[in-house]
Design an enzyme around this catalytic site. Sequence first.
Site, PDB file in Angstrom:
ATOM      1  N   GLN A 127       0.766  -1.160   0.203  1.00  0.00           N
ATOM      2  CA  GLN A 127      -0.181   0.358   0.209  1.00  0.00           C
ATOM      3  C   GLN A 127       1.096   0.593  -0.516  1.00  0.00           C
ATOM      4  OE1 GLN A 127      -0.006   1.691   3.398  1.00  0.00           O
ATOM      5  NE2 GLN A 127      -2.114   3.424   2.005  1.00  0.00           N
ATOM      6  N   TYR A 129       1.609   4.964   0.026  1.00  0.00           N
ATOM      7  CA  TYR A 129       1.164   6.662   0.424  1.00  0.00           C
ATOM      8  C   TYR A 129       2.206   7.410  -0.076  1.00  0.00           C
ATOM      9  CZ  TYR A 129      -1.705   5.668   4.855  1.00  0.00           C
ATOM     10  OH  TYR A 129      -3.144   5.025   5.221  1.00  0.00           O
ATOM     11  N   THR A 155      -3.251   4.250  -1.735  1.00  0.00           N
ATOM     12  CA  THR A 155      -4.215   5.123  -0.865  1.00  0.00           C
ATOM     13  C   THR A 155      -4.415   7.138  -1.290  1.00  0.00           C
ATOM     14  OG1 THR A 155      -4.620   3.797   0.608  1.00  0.00           O
ATOM     15  CG2 THR A 155      -5.093   5.747   1.602  1.00  0.00           C
ATOM     16  N   ARG A 164      -8.640  13.062  14.414  1.00  0.00           N
ATOM     17  CA  ARG A 164      -8.889  12.055  15.524  1.00  0.00           C
ATOM     18  C   ARG A 164      -8.399  12.001  16.438  1.00  0.00           C
ATOM     19  NH1 ARG A 164      -5.639   7.530  11.267  1.00  0.00           N
ATOM     20  NH2 ARG A 164      -6.231   8.626   9.847  1.00  0.00           N
ATOM     21  N   LYS A 251      -6.669   2.139  -3.495  1.00  0.00           N
ATOM     22  CA  LYS A 251      -8.233   2.572  -2.745  1.00  0.00           C
ATOM     23  C   LYS A 251      -8.276   3.895  -1.932  1.00  0.00           C
ATOM     24  CE  LYS A 251      -7.576   0.734   1.816  1.00  0.00           C
ATOM     25  NZ  LYS A 251      -7.904   1.706   3.127  1.00  0.00           N
ATOM     26  N   HIS A 275     -11.511   4.520   4.730  1.00  0.00           N
ATOM     27  CA  HIS A 275     -10.609   4.304   5.524  1.00  0.00           C
ATOM     28  C   HIS A 275     -10.683   4.681   6.814  1.00  0.00           C
ATOM     29  CE1 HIS A 275      -6.278   5.903   5.186  1.00  0.00           C
ATOM     30  NE2 HIS A 275      -6.466   5.427   5.999  1.00  0.00           N
TER      31      HIS A 275
END
Length: 376
Positions: A127, A129, A155, A164, A251, A275
Amino acid sequence: MRISSASDFREAARRRLPRFLFDYIDGAAYAERTARRNVEDLADVALRQRVLVDVSSIDLSTTLFGARQGLPIMLGPVGLSGLYARRGEAQAVRAASAKGVPLCLSSLSVCGLREVAAASALPLWFQLYIIRDRGYMAELLAVAREIGCAGLMFTVDLPMPGARYRDLHSGMSGPHARWRRLAQALAHPRWAWDVGLRGRPHGLGNFAPVLGAKSGLEDYVAWIGRNFDASITWRDVDWIRSHWPGRLVIKGILDPEDARRAAEIGADGIVVSNHGGRQLDGVPSTARALPAIAEEVGDRTIVLVDGGVRSGLDVVRMLALGAKGVLLGRAWAYALAADGGRGVTRLLDIFEAEMRVAMALTGVTNVASVNRDILS
């Protein structure tokens, strides 16, 4: 405690992990409503029960991207999973590949690409980034080619970290975070010994050359915020393609228009994903977004999905809604945190058994037959 479901693994993980790590797995963005809707909307998908069908032989295998696998499942990318168990990504990939299930390694893994690939019996997915240092990104993609990664999962829904709140409260980030994490680790001596001490190094394995070998959690939390590239657009896929000739999956698709764009530029697949609710709260659950996207592009590219999958029954629901395969996220992270690789094996065994029951009672005997016809 006795383990019979993903929710049992979640509780076991909560008991074993320091709070900052459990909340990092379990938490999401803002008020966490999208994360809850992922689970709730999927659980509300009703199936048609069919009876007096010969279901004595049920085949759960499928072919995705030219490779046969034991279940229509992939372990999706989960950051920092090497902190949930000692060298956690390596443990997870051993367990998954033994079941014929591929793993997609997060860019933000503790164990680097080479370490995890060496532990896997199946080709690894990676994956990606995008960070600002494109020279280093080219080097990282060269490593992915060198070790024979089966595909790249780009992604696209993290141009910057989501809000968060739990991470601030728990000590993952914020003032005095290092000392708060240390206190929590000492309150969980089993984790502190097995992972905190014996599981070193704890850096981001894939970015160690740019972070420095002695970097710690406080270094790369700040580094991620400074170095993720918020300027990326569809044009950057051309740059990725120039360094990656293999299969490319995008993604983070939630809108049919974006899905159409991905298909038009030749993506081999997409992942319908929000996500795990960790980026923008208030967006649709993946169970709600999936049918329209599958209808739009399902005949032109392979549609995968993640979000809220907590059982083999949920896997069958996602397949019925139009996905060809399902990525697990929190479910396998909970299992890894609870009991390392054995936990991941047990989780996949549970999912397999649950899929068999769900397919038998909807009257289908193979994955290809799981479609909208079994929806109520």
